[in-house]
Design a protein around this motif. Structure first.
Motif, short mmCIF file in Angstrom:
data_model
loop_
_atom_site.label_atom_id
_atom_site.label_comp_id
_atom_site.label_asym_id
_atom_site.label_seq_id
_atom_site.Cartn_x
_atom_site.Cartn_y
_atom_site.Cartn_z
N VAL A 46 0.83 -1.21 0.00
CA VAL A 46 0.00 0.00 0.00
C VAL A 46 0.86 1.25 0.00
O VAL A 46 0.63 2.20 -0.76
CB VAL A 46 -0.96 -0.01 1.21
N SER A 47 1.89 1.26 0.87
CA SER A 47 2.74 2.44 0.96
C SER A 47 3.54 2.67 -0.31
O SER A 47 3.88 3.79 -0.65
CB SER A 47 3.70 2.34 2.16
N SER A 48 3.84 1.58 -1.04
CA SER A 48 4.63 1.70 -2.26
C SER A 48 3.80 2.19 -3.44
O SER A 48 4.29 2.92 -4.29
CB SER A 48 5.27 0.35 -2.62
N PHE A 49 2.51 1.80 -3.46
CA PHE A 49 1.72 2.06 -4.66
C PHE A 49 0.51 2.97 -4.45
O PHE A 49 0.00 3.54 -5.40
CB PHE A 49 1.24 0.74 -5.27
N PHE A 50 0.03 3.11 -3.22
CA PHE A 50 -1.22 3.83 -3.03
C PHE A 50 -1.11 5.04 -2.10
O PHE A 50 -1.77 6.04 -2.34
CB PHE A 50 -2.29 2.87 -2.50
N ILE A 51 -0.34 4.96 -1.03
CA ILE A 51 -0.25 6.08 -0.11
C ILE A 51 1.21 6.38 0.22
O ILE A 51 2.08 5.54 0.03
CB ILE A 51 -1.03 5.83 1.20
N ALA A 52 1.43 7.57 0.72
CA ALA A 52 2.78 7.96 1.15
C ALA A 52 2.65 8.84 2.38
O ALA A 52 1.74 9.64 2.49
CB ALA A 52 3.49 8.73 0.03
N VAL A 53 3.56 8.64 3.33
CA VAL A 53 3.63 9.48 4.52
C VAL A 53 4.78 10.46 4.31
O VAL A 53 5.91 10.06 4.04
CB VAL A 53 3.85 8.65 5.80
N LEU A 54 4.50 11.75 4.42
CA LEU A 54 5.46 12.79 4.09
C LEU A 54 5.68 13.72 5.27
O LEU A 54 4.76 13.98 6.05
CB LEU A 54 4.95 13.61 2.90
N LYS A 55 6.91 14.22 5.39
CA LYS A 55 7.23 15.19 6.43
C LYS A 55 7.35 16.57 5.81
O LYS A 55 8.08 16.76 4.83
CB LYS A 55 8.53 14.81 7.13
N VAL A 56 6.64 17.53 6.38
CA VAL A 56 6.63 18.89 5.85
C VAL A 56 7.87 19.64 6.33
O VAL A 56 8.22 19.58 7.51
CB VAL A 56 5.36 19.63 6.31
N THR A 57 8.52 20.33 5.41
CA THR A 57 9.65 21.21 5.75
C THR A 57 9.43 22.55 5.10
O THR A 57 8.86 22.65 4.01
CB THR A 57 10.99 20.62 5.29
N GLY A 58 9.87 23.60 5.75
CA GLY A 58 9.72 24.94 5.19
C GLY A 58 8.43 25.62 5.62
O GLY A 58 7.56 25.02 6.26
N ASP A 59 8.31 26.90 5.23
CA ASP A 59 7.19 27.74 5.66
C ASP A 59 6.20 28.05 4.55
O ASP A 59 5.29 28.88 4.75
CB ASP A 59 7.73 29.06 6.22
N SER A 60 6.33 27.41 3.41
CA SER A 60 5.51 27.82 2.26
C SER A 60 4.03 27.48 2.42
O SER A 60 3.20 28.02 1.70
CB SER A 60 6.04 27.17 0.98
N MET A 61 3.68 26.59 3.37
CA MET A 61 2.27 26.20 3.53
C MET A 61 1.68 26.64 4.86
O MET A 61 0.59 26.22 5.22
CB MET A 61 2.12 24.69 3.37
N THR A 62 2.41 27.49 5.63
CA THR A 62 1.83 27.99 6.87
C THR A 62 0.69 28.97 6.54
O THR A 62 0.76 29.65 5.51
CB THR A 62 2.90 28.72 7.72
N LEU B 119 -0.06 26.87 -5.76
CA LEU B 119 0.47 27.96 -4.95
C LEU B 119 0.61 27.49 -3.50
O LEU B 119 -0.17 26.65 -3.03
CB LEU B 119 -0.46 29.18 -4.98
N GLY B 120 1.58 28.06 -2.79
CA GLY B 120 1.69 27.83 -1.36
C GLY B 120 0.72 28.75 -0.63
O GLY B 120 0.30 29.78 -1.16
N ASP B 121 0.36 28.38 0.59
CA ASP B 121 -0.56 29.22 1.37
C ASP B 121 0.12 30.45 1.95
O ASP B 121 -0.52 31.47 2.20
CB ASP B 121 -1.20 28.40 2.49
N HIS B 122 1.43 30.35 2.18
CA HIS B 122 2.19 31.51 2.65
C HIS B 122 2.88 32.08 1.40
O HIS B 122 4.05 31.80 1.12
CB HIS B 122 3.22 31.07 3.70
N ARG B 123 2.15 32.89 0.66
CA ARG B 123 2.56 33.26 -0.70
C ARG B 123 3.92 33.96 -0.77
O ARG B 123 4.69 33.71 -1.70
CB ARG B 123 1.48 34.15 -1.33
N SER B 124 4.23 34.81 0.19
CA SER B 124 5.50 35.55 0.12
C SER B 124 6.71 34.64 0.37
O SER B 124 7.82 34.99 0.00
CB SER B 124 5.50 36.69 1.14
N ALA B 125 6.47 33.47 0.98
CA ALA B 125 7.57 32.55 1.29
C ALA B 125 7.57 31.32 0.39
O ALA B 125 8.37 30.41 0.60
CB ALA B 125 7.50 32.11 2.75
N SER B 126 6.70 31.30 -0.60
CA SER B 126 6.53 30.11 -1.43
C SER B 126 7.06 30.30 -2.84
O SER B 126 6.71 31.28 -3.52
CB SER B 126 5.05 29.72 -1.49
N ILE B 127 7.89 29.38 -3.28
CA ILE B 127 8.29 29.31 -4.69
C ILE B 127 7.39 28.27 -5.32
O ILE B 127 7.45 27.08 -4.97
CB ILE B 127 9.77 28.90 -4.85
#
Length: 203
Positions: A60-76, A163-171
């Motif tokens: 399941v993890s290989s083909f259907f779902i993935a657990v991801l760790k958020v880094t950076g401020d672009s989505m605050t 787009l990121g939610d923190h637009r000024s910090a998002s590329i």
């Protein structure tokens, strides 16, 4: 002397009764043996279940779902650095949904704003409109920059404008550095936050 040897060779009835196990002892021994068999059976079945579940989890993890760790401020403030989120595989997305995708051997999380063929416009105050309709985005910190695109901009075929939610910090898709997300880059839709536990729940 001969009589004494005979007595030794033929134990008395009391001695024979001591050698024979009682009915309760037989029942206890039978119960113990059955318990051993039951324990082995349960252990074997448990091991089989564990192996099957582990194999399914990997599949399941290989083909259907993935657990991801958020880094950076672009989505605050929607997502913070250190959050763990779950994404599941999809090939089409609706505006407003969060998606994860690959970019330069990194995984980025952004919000879908435009689908293939949509016209995107961004004014000097950072207000976004799609096909002439201004988006209601109370969850974002608006900003026009950073961008090097000319608006209005039409989303190419088989791509998504994000787009990121923190637009000024998002590329993001406002910049030609990242651009629109292709289907080949997609990991899936981000649907759930599993950590931190006080923010556990759907996104």
């Amino acid at each position: 002397m001969g009589k004494q040897k005979k007595e030794q060779a033929n134990p008395s009835q009391d001695q024979q009764e001591q050698v024979k196990p009682s009915l309760d002892q037989l029942k206890s021994e039978l119960k113990r043996e059955n318990s051993k068999k039951e324990y082995k059976k349960v252990l074997r079945n448990t091991l089989i279940v564990v192996v099957v579940v582990a194999a399914l989890a990997v599949l399941v993890s290989s083909f259907f779902i993935a657990v991801l760790k958020v880094t950076g401020d672009s989505m605050t403030p929607t997502l913070e650095t250190g959050d763990l989120v779950v994404a599941y595989t999809r090939t089409s997305f609706e505006p407003g949904e969060l998606i994860a995708f690959y970019y330069n051997n990194k995984v980025l999380v952004k919000r879908v704003v435009g689908s293939p063929g949509d016209w995107i416009n961004l004014d000097a105050d950072g207000n976004v409109s799609v096909n002439g309709e201004i988006l209601d985005e109370p969850y974002v910190e608006k900003s026009f920059e950073p961008t090097d695109l000319t608006f209005p901009y039409q989303v190419p075929e088989n791509r998504y404008f994000v787009l990121g939610d923190h637009r000024s910090a998002s590329i993001d898709s406002r910049s030609s550095v990242v651009g629109c997300v292709t289907k080949e880059q997609l990991i899936g839709k981000v649907v759930f936050r599993v950590y931190p536990f006080n923010k556990f729940g759907g996104l």
